[in-house]
Design a protein around this motif. Structure first.
Motif, PDB file in Angstrom:
ATOM      1  N   ALA A   1       0.853  -1.204   0.000  1.00 32.99           N
ATOM      2  CA  ALA A   1       0.000   0.000   0.000  1.00 32.99           C
ATOM      3  C   ALA A   1       0.882   1.246   0.000  1.00 32.99           C
ATOM      4  O   ALA A   1       0.610   2.227  -0.692  1.00 32.99           O
ATOM      5  N   GLU A   2       1.950   1.186   0.793  1.00 32.36           N
ATOM      6  CA  GLU A   2       2.890   2.316   0.861  1.00 32.36           C
ATOM      7  C   GLU A   2       3.518   2.581  -0.505  1.00 32.36           C
ATOM      8  O   GLU A   2       3.607   3.718  -0.957  1.00 32.36           O
ATOM      9  N   LYS A   3       3.935   1.473  -1.149  1.00 35.37           N
ATOM     10  CA  LYS A   3       4.560   1.581  -2.480  1.00 35.37           C
ATOM     11  C   LYS A   3       3.588   2.229  -3.461  1.00 35.37           C
ATOM     12  O   LYS A   3       3.955   3.064  -4.289  1.00 35.37           O
ATOM     13  N   GLU A   4       2.348   1.765  -3.360  1.00 31.41           N
ATOM     14  CA  GLU A   4       1.288   2.250  -4.257  1.00 31.41           C
ATOM     15  C   GLU A   4       1.124   3.764  -4.094  1.00 31.41           C
ATOM     16  O   GLU A   4       1.022   4.521  -5.063  1.00 31.41           O
ATOM     17  N   GLY A   5       1.153   4.203  -2.809  1.00 34.98           N
ATOM     18  CA  GLY A   5       0.953   5.629  -2.507  1.00 34.98           C
ATOM     19  C   GLY A   5       2.172   6.475  -2.843  1.00 34.98           C
ATOM     20  O   GLY A   5       2.065   7.685  -3.040  1.00 34.98           O
ATOM     21  N   ALA A   6       3.336   5.835  -2.921  1.00 34.80           N
ATOM     22  CA  ALA A   6       4.585   6.605  -3.102  1.00 34.80           C
ATOM     23  C   ALA A   6       4.698   7.195  -4.494  1.00 34.80           C
ATOM     24  O   ALA A   6       4.115   6.725  -5.422  1.00 34.80           O
TER      25      ALA A   6
END
Ligand SMILES: Cc1ncc(C[n+]2csc(CCOP(=O)(O)OP(=O)(O)O)c2C)c(N)n1
Length: 365
Positions: free
Chosen positions: A360-365
């Motif tokens: 999810a973090e990667k997606e948001g980055a």
């Protein structure tokens, strides 16, 4: 007469056709087509270059640990070449030369060693089983698969690869016994590369040969120079014929040597000498076969050079495709937790959640 000798009708035959320089024993030369000879040569060279490329990728952190084939190309290609498409190949973790020769893609291996199980989904029509890592287990898979073939009245053969170390495992002995009792169409190909990681072959058994293990199970056993592709082919061809014609299983011991690392996590300088490696480098199966093909006017330095370029391009394209696929599959990484447990244990549930957050973090980055 309470004490007498029981005569055993067997002996172990040893076969070698090309000597270390690639000089031929004319009387033993098999009658192989030009196409097949060149195809086998290409497959050996492809495997050698793929090993080198995969080693670079591993050192750069682009794939994980894998086991190089280097030195064992003749044992694998010579035996796999005796199979038809409808036959089955049962592989372990060092058999990518044979598996690719049989139609598995290079990308599938890069995916598997990159950590993506999707690489193990083999295309329809490719009769290879996925890589089995637990040592020796694949011999049982092969015995069972061959039993099914016999039960259905089919005429295919099953070829299974394993190392010298695997002959110390119970699985190997159970598989050989099963194959002997039920006369199943299996060809047991032992790639005796002299080491099970750091344990030399002498510490695996007091037997003079590994091939003689077959005799205890009522099977024929044969030892071949595993760095001589012609000898391996002839032995494999005879064994496959025997299997297909209902005469049951055979064991072939290919005497060979692992010229590279056990896996990329290994340092062989800690357990074997440079002199020993140099001795085996002189018996390298590839130059040996090239000498033979050059003698026959089937190959020139120019042709080898062109082939090298073509292979480099083929590998590069496979690497590009695999890395592209890895990027796409990363988004589906959570699926690694599927299909393992009906009810996931709490520790895996935790790991799944942690990965979900990372993604999810990667997606948001
Ligand atoms: C059942 C099992 N025990 C131990 C291991 C760890 N292990 C991986 S490879 C290997 C050595 C196998 O040697 P050999 O059968 O000679 O095959 P090679 O690696 O030389 O091709 C061992 C002990 C394993 N994978 N599976």
């Amino acid at each position: 007469m309470p004490r007498s000798m029981i005569e055993l009708p067997y002996q172990i035959e040893y076969l070698s056709i090309l000597d270390e320089e690639g000089k031929l024993d004319k009387e033993l030369e098999p009658d192989l087509s030009e196409d097949l000879l060149l195809e086998m040569h290409r497959a050996m060279l492809l495997s050698r270059r793929l090993d080198e490329r995969m080693l670079n990728l591993q050192r750069q952190g682009r794939i994980g640990t894998f086991a190089p084939v280097k030195g064992q190309e003749a044992s694998q290609i010579g035996s796999a070449a005796a199979l038809d498409e409808s036959d089955w190949l049962v592989q372990s973790y060092r058999d990518q030369a044979a598996a690719v020769y049989r139609g598995q893609s290079i990308e599938s291996f890069l995916l598997v060693y990159g950590g993506f199980f999707q690489g193990n989904q083999l295309p329809e029509g490719v009769h290879n089983l996925p890589v089995a890592v637990p040592v020796g287990t694949q011999t049982l898979h092969a015995a069972g698969l061959a039993y099914a073939i016999k039960y259905r009245g089919d005429e295919s053969a099953v070829m299974v690869y394993f190392g010298d170390g695997a002959t110390s495992e119970g699985d190997f002995h159970e598989a050989m016994n099963f194959a002997g009792v039920f006369q199943t169409p299996v060809v047991f190909v032992c790639q005796n590369n002299q080491y099970a990681i750091s344990i030399p072959r002498e510490h695996q058994t007091r037997s003079k040969t590994l091939a003689q293990k077959a005799l205890a199970y009522g099977l024929p056993g044969m030892q071949v120079d595993g760095n001589d592709i012609l000898a391996v082919y002839v032995a494999a061809q005879e064994a496959v014929e025997r299997a297909r014609s209902g005469e049951g299983a055979t064991m072939i011991e290919c005497l060979t040597y692992r010229l590279s690392l056990h896996t990329t996590a290994d340092d062989p300088t800690r357990y074997r000498s440079e002199e020993e490696v140099e001795q085996w480098e002189k018996r390298d199966p590839i130059p040996r076969f090239q000498n033979y093909l050059q003698e026959k006017d089937l190959l020139t330095d120019q042709k080898i050079g062109d082939l090298e370029e073509e292979i480099e391009e083929q590998i590069q394209q496979a690497v590009d495709r695999a890395e592209e696929q890895m990027k796409e599959l990363e988004a589906e990484a959570l699926s690694m937790f599927d299909h393992i447990y009906a009810e996931m244990p709490p520790y895996l549930e935790e790991q799944r959640q942690a990965l979900e957050e990372v993604l999810a973090e990667k997606e948001g980055a």
